[in-house]
Design a protein around this motif. Sequence first.
Motif, short mmCIF file in Angstrom:
data_model
loop_
_atom_site.label_atom_id
_atom_site.label_comp_id
_atom_site.label_asym_id
_atom_site.label_seq_id
_atom_site.Cartn_x
_atom_site.Cartn_y
_atom_site.Cartn_z
N ARG A 64 0.67 -1.33 0.12
CA ARG A 64 0.19 0.05 0.07
C ARG A 64 0.68 1.24 0.15
NH1 ARG A 64 0.33 -1.95 5.05
NH2 ARG A 64 0.51 -0.76 6.79
N LYS A 65 1.94 1.12 0.48
CA LYS A 65 2.75 2.49 0.72
C LYS A 65 3.25 2.77 -0.92
CE LYS A 65 6.91 -0.49 1.80
NZ LYS A 65 6.12 -1.75 1.85
N LEU A 66 3.18 1.95 -1.63
CA LEU A 66 3.70 1.99 -3.19
C LEU A 66 2.72 2.85 -3.97
CD1 LEU A 66 5.36 -1.16 -3.83
CD2 LEU A 66 6.59 0.96 -3.06
N ILE A 67 1.66 3.22 -3.58
CA ILE A 67 0.59 4.00 -4.40
C ILE A 67 0.89 5.19 -4.57
CG2 ILE A 67 -1.80 4.63 -4.23
CD1 ILE A 67 -2.54 2.11 -2.85
N GLY A 68 0.91 5.54 -5.91
CA GLY A 68 1.54 6.88 -6.29
C GLY A 68 2.98 6.74 -6.67
N LYS A 69 3.54 5.60 -6.65
CA LYS A 69 5.00 5.43 -7.15
C LYS A 69 5.15 4.60 -8.27
CE LYS A 69 6.45 6.67 -2.51
NZ LYS A 69 6.90 6.32 -1.24
N ARG A 70 6.40 4.91 -8.80
CA ARG A 70 6.55 3.86 -9.94
C ARG A 70 7.21 2.54 -9.57
NH1 ARG A 70 11.12 3.54 -13.48
NH2 ARG A 70 10.26 3.04 -15.54
N VAL A 71 6.61 1.64 -10.27
CA VAL A 71 6.73 0.19 -9.50
C VAL A 71 6.92 -0.76 -10.77
CG1 VAL A 71 5.32 0.25 -7.73
CG2 VAL A 71 4.33 -0.18 -9.59
N ARG A 72 7.41 -1.99 -10.46
CA ARG A 72 7.32 -3.23 -11.37
C ARG A 72 6.30 -4.39 -10.80
NH1 ARG A 72 11.65 -7.94 -11.23
NH2 ARG A 72 11.09 -9.04 -13.14
N ILE A 73 5.47 -4.63 -11.80
CA ILE A 73 4.66 -5.51 -11.51
C ILE A 73 4.76 -6.74 -12.33
CG2 ILE A 73 2.05 -6.22 -11.56
CD1 ILE A 73 2.27 -4.01 -9.82
N VAL A 74 4.81 -7.81 -11.48
CA VAL A 74 5.01 -9.40 -12.11
C VAL A 74 3.48 -10.25 -11.79
CG1 VAL A 74 6.44 -11.27 -12.40
CG2 VAL A 74 7.50 -9.25 -11.91
N GLY A 75 3.14 -10.55 -12.92
CA GLY A 75 1.82 -11.29 -12.80
C GLY A 75 1.39 -12.13 -14.06
N ARG A 76 0.29 -12.64 -13.91
CA ARG A 76 -0.39 -13.28 -15.14
C ARG A 76 -1.85 -12.67 -15.53
NH1 ARG A 76 2.26 -17.41 -16.85
NH2 ARG A 76 3.53 -18.51 -15.36
N ARG A 77 -2.25 -12.67 -16.69
CA ARG A 77 -3.24 -12.09 -17.19
C ARG A 77 -4.48 -12.97 -16.86
NH1 ARG A 77 -4.04 -10.06 -23.25
NH2 ARG A 77 -6.04 -9.01 -22.98
N GLY A 78 -5.46 -12.23 -16.14
CA GLY A 78 -6.71 -12.95 -15.58
C GLY A 78 -7.79 -12.70 -16.85
N GLU A 79 -7.91 -11.59 -17.03
CA GLU A 79 -8.76 -10.98 -17.86
C GLU A 79 -8.53 -10.14 -18.93
OE1 GLU A 79 -12.35 -9.37 -15.91
OE2 GLU A 79 -12.34 -11.12 -14.55
N PHE A 80 -9.18 -9.40 -19.68
CA PHE A 80 -8.72 -8.61 -20.72
C PHE A 80 -7.77 -7.68 -20.43
CE2 PHE A 80 -9.34 -4.33 -23.23
CZ PHE A 80 -8.85 -4.86 -24.54
#
Length: 70
Positions: A43-59
């Motif tokens: 939650r402390k990363l909201i508003g900041k630049r990040v890297r996200i790793v994940g899998r597509r769940g929907e469009f």
Amino acid sequence: MPMGSRHDETGWLNERDGQWILRRDEGGRWRLDVGFWTAWRSRKLIGKRVRIVGRRGEFDLLNVDRIEAL
């Protein structure tokens, strides 16, 4: 249920009406399904630049495995 394609994305992490959103560096956006513990830890990363790793769940939805600050 088959797993979606894997994504490794960077951009700005935002939250709107309870929905987490990644605004991609390359343009466009992903809605994020982060889960309770990932949301609590990140939650402390909201508003900041990040890297996200994940899998597509929907469009336009990524099921997030990891969020890290850049």
